[in-house]
Design a protein around this motif. Structure first.
Motif, PDB file in Angstrom:
ATOM      1  N   ALA A 136      -2.702  35.239 -17.532  1.00  0.00           N
ATOM      2  CA  ALA A 136      -3.184  34.912 -16.183  1.00  0.00           C
ATOM      3  C   ALA A 136      -2.622  33.576 -15.708  1.00  0.00           C
ATOM      4  CB  ALA A 136      -4.712  34.872 -16.170  1.00  0.00           C
ATOM      5  N   THR A 137      -2.588  32.590 -16.606  1.00  0.00           N
ATOM      6  CA  THR A 137      -2.027  31.280 -16.252  1.00  0.00           C
ATOM      7  C   THR A 137      -0.541  31.387 -15.930  1.00  0.00           C
ATOM      8  OG1 THR A 137      -3.635  30.181 -17.692  1.00  0.00           O
ATOM      9  CG2 THR A 137      -1.700  28.910 -17.059  1.00  0.00           C
ATOM     10  N   GLN A 138       0.189  32.173 -16.745  1.00  0.00           N
ATOM     11  CA  GLN A 138       1.620  32.354 -16.506  1.00  0.00           C
ATOM     12  C   GLN A 138       1.860  33.078 -15.185  1.00  0.00           C
ATOM     13  OE1 GLN A 138       4.035  30.984 -17.967  1.00  0.00           O
ATOM     14  NE2 GLN A 138       5.795  32.087 -17.150  1.00  0.00           N
ATOM     15  N   ARG A 154      -8.396  34.711  -7.286  1.00  0.00           N
ATOM     16  CA  ARG A 154      -8.794  36.108  -7.097  1.00  0.00           C
ATOM     17  C   ARG A 154      -7.578  37.009  -6.912  1.00  0.00           C
ATOM     18  NH1 ARG A 154     -13.262  35.091  -2.503  1.00  0.00           N
ATOM     19  NH2 ARG A 154     -11.666  33.537  -2.020  1.00  0.00           N
ATOM     20  N   LYS A 155      -6.516  36.480  -6.276  1.00  0.00           N
ATOM     21  CA  LYS A 155      -5.282  37.241  -6.106  1.00  0.00           C
ATOM     22  C   LYS A 155      -4.635  37.512  -7.468  1.00  0.00           C
ATOM     23  CE  LYS A 155      -1.302  38.803  -4.566  1.00  0.00           C
ATOM     24  NZ  LYS A 155      -1.151  40.258  -4.303  1.00  0.00           N
ATOM     25  N   ILE A 156      -4.633  36.490  -8.329  1.00  0.00           N
ATOM     26  CA  ILE A 156      -4.062  36.649  -9.670  1.00  0.00           C
ATOM     27  C   ILE A 156      -4.865  37.675 -10.461  1.00  0.00           C
ATOM     28  CG2 ILE A 156      -3.502  35.489 -11.844  1.00  0.00           C
ATOM     29  CD1 ILE A 156      -1.749  34.633  -9.469  1.00  0.00           C
ATOM     30  N   PHE A 157      -6.186  37.577 -10.397  1.00  0.00           N
ATOM     31  CA  PHE A 157      -7.036  38.502 -11.142  1.00  0.00           C
ATOM     32  C   PHE A 157      -6.875  39.929 -10.625  1.00  0.00           C
ATOM     33  CE2 PHE A 157     -10.107  34.724 -11.870  1.00  0.00           C
ATOM     34  CZ  PHE A 157      -9.262  34.235 -12.848  1.00  0.00           C
ATOM     35  N   LYS A 158      -6.690  40.066  -9.324  1.00  0.00           N
ATOM     36  CA  LYS A 158      -6.503  41.391  -8.722  1.00  0.00           C
ATOM     37  C   LYS A 158      -5.193  42.009  -9.210  1.00  0.00           C
ATOM     38  CE  LYS A 158      -5.858  43.611  -4.184  1.00  0.00           C
ATOM     39  NZ  LYS A 158      -4.459  43.985  -4.419  1.00  0.00           N
ATOM     40  N   ASP A 159      -4.123  41.198  -9.196  1.00  0.00           N
ATOM     41  CA  ASP A 159      -2.829  41.691  -9.660  1.00  0.00           C
ATOM     42  C   ASP A 159      -2.875  42.037 -11.149  1.00  0.00           C
ATOM     43  OD1 ASP A 159      -1.897  41.290  -7.122  1.00  0.00           O
ATOM     44  OD2 ASP A 159      -0.713  39.498  -7.590  1.00  0.00           O
ATOM     45  N   ILE A 168      -7.997  45.154 -17.682  1.00  0.00           N
ATOM     46  CA  ILE A 168      -8.306  43.721 -17.760  1.00  0.00           C
ATOM     47  C   ILE A 168      -8.885  43.289 -16.426  1.00  0.00           C
ATOM     48  CG2 ILE A 168      -7.385  41.407 -18.129  1.00  0.00           C
ATOM     49  CD1 ILE A 168      -5.128  42.647 -19.759  1.00  0.00           C
ATOM     50  N   VAL A 169     -10.161  43.004 -16.433  1.00  0.00           N
ATOM     51  CA  VAL A 169     -10.853  42.606 -15.206  1.00  0.00           C
ATOM     52  C   VAL A 169     -11.470  41.226 -15.432  1.00  0.00           C
ATOM     53  CG1 VAL A 169     -12.652  43.180 -13.541  1.00  0.00           C
ATOM     54  CG2 VAL A 169     -11.348  45.013 -14.643  1.00  0.00           C
ATOM     55  N   LEU A 177      -8.519  28.983 -13.859  1.00  0.00           N
ATOM     56  CA  LEU A 177      -7.098  28.702 -14.081  1.00  0.00           C
ATOM     57  C   LEU A 177      -6.743  27.316 -13.562  1.00  0.00           C
ATOM     58  CD1 LEU A 177      -5.573  32.151 -13.010  1.00  0.00           C
ATOM     59  CD2 LEU A 177      -6.259  31.404 -15.297  1.00  0.00           C
ATOM     60  N   THR A 178      -5.598  26.814 -13.992  1.00  0.00           N
ATOM     61  CA  THR A 178      -5.128  25.499 -13.533  1.00  0.00           C
ATOM     62  C   THR A 178      -5.004  25.497 -12.012  1.00  0.00           C
ATOM     63  OG1 THR A 178      -3.851  25.321 -15.577  1.00  0.00           O
ATOM     64  CG2 THR A 178      -3.310  23.775 -13.813  1.00  0.00           C
ATOM     65  N   GLU A 179      -5.404  24.399 -11.396  1.00  0.00           N
ATOM     66  CA  GLU A 179      -5.334  24.289  -9.940  1.00  0.00           C
ATOM     67  C   GLU A 179      -3.895  24.427  -9.461  1.00  0.00           C
ATOM     68  OE1 GLU A 179      -7.654  23.913  -7.637  1.00  0.00           O
ATOM     69  OE2 GLU A 179      -9.385  23.779  -8.991  1.00  0.00           O
ATOM     70  N   SER A 180      -3.756  25.060  -8.298  1.00  0.00           N
ATOM     71  CA  SER A 180      -2.418  25.291  -7.738  1.00  0.00           C
ATOM     72  C   SER A 180      -1.671  23.984  -7.539  1.00  0.00           C
ATOM     73  CB  SER A 180      -2.508  26.049  -6.407  1.00  0.00           C
ATOM     74  OG  SER A 180      -3.023  27.340  -6.603  1.00  0.00           O
ATOM     75  N   ARG A 181      -2.370  22.964  -7.019  1.00  0.00           N
ATOM     76  CA  ARG A 181      -1.699  21.693  -6.726  1.00  0.00           C
ATOM     77  C   ARG A 181      -1.174  21.032  -7.995  1.00  0.00           C
ATOM     78  NH1 ARG A 181      -7.163  20.641  -5.703  1.00  0.00           N
ATOM     79  NH2 ARG A 181      -8.140  19.175  -7.147  1.00  0.00           N
TER      80      ARG A 181
END
Length: 202
Positions: A136-138, A154-159, A168-169, A177-181
């Motif tokens: 998920a982090t990658q 949520r977009k990452i988890f959905k994908d 995998i839900v 997960l690590t913050e985008s910034r």
């Protein structure tokens, strides 16, 4: 004075005109034993020109191939290796089959899809949880490398759910997960470091 432009074109320019002249002379030697001694001397000189390649596999074999090529395959000696055949010198390699495998999301790549399948195969436990978190982090890092703005977890988890066939839900409460910034800042720093390294080593 005769200019190099008036000489015949060198077959292998990396060895230079002098080596080519030696090869031409070697071809014309009448005595076979003398030709062999001459050929060995030329091979030694050729090898000394590229000492950094001595650890390359089949380095000597390559030199003998080059000698045969420069002699236009007219050097009548007992080669210590089976040299390349003239008809194979310019033969086109076989066409490689194009990989037509479908990648659902190209920014994630095929390797990540394989990692997700591996995670699906693992039994429930710490190892599987750890792999899922890494995947998920990658995915988030790859997404931000492709879309340098921001992405909601949520977009990452959905994908991830889609790519795993619903096996995998994840949810935001359990997985952070690590913050985008922070990822974007790290990517920027890595890019700047590479640029600085390139400038220093020019």
């Amino acid at each position: 004075m005769k200019y190099n432009t008036e000489e015949k074109k060198l077959v292998m320019p990396e060895y230079g005109r002098n080596i080519q002249n030696m090869v031409d002379y070697c071809v014309q030697i009448q005595d076979k034993e003398e030709r062999m001694r001459c050929a060995n001397s030329i091979i030694n000189i050729m090898g000394n020109m590229f000492p950094h390649l001595r650890d390359v596999n089949d380095f000597k074999h390559i030199l003998w191939d080059h000698l045969a090529i420069m002699a236009d395959f007219k050097l009548d000696i007992d080669y210590p290796y089976e040299i390349i055949k003239k008809e194979n010198l310019y033969a086109r390699p076989e066409r490689l089959p194009y990989n037509n495998c479908n990648i659902r999301y190209r920014h994630y790549g095929k390797t990540l899809e394989k990692m997700i399948r591996k995670a699906n195969e693992l039994e429930a436990g710490p190892e599987k949880d750890h792999l899922i978190k890494l995947v998920a982090t990658q995915m988030k890092k790859l997404f931000l490398a492709w879309n340098k703005e921001s992405v909601d977890d949520r977009k990452i988890f959905k994908d991830l759910s889609e790519l795993s066939g619903g096996q995998i839900v994840l949810n935001e409460e359990e997985y952070k997960l690590t913050e985008s910034r922070n990822i974007l800042a790290r990517n920027t720093n890595n890019t700047n470091n590479k640029k600085n390294y390139t400038r220093k080593n020019r």
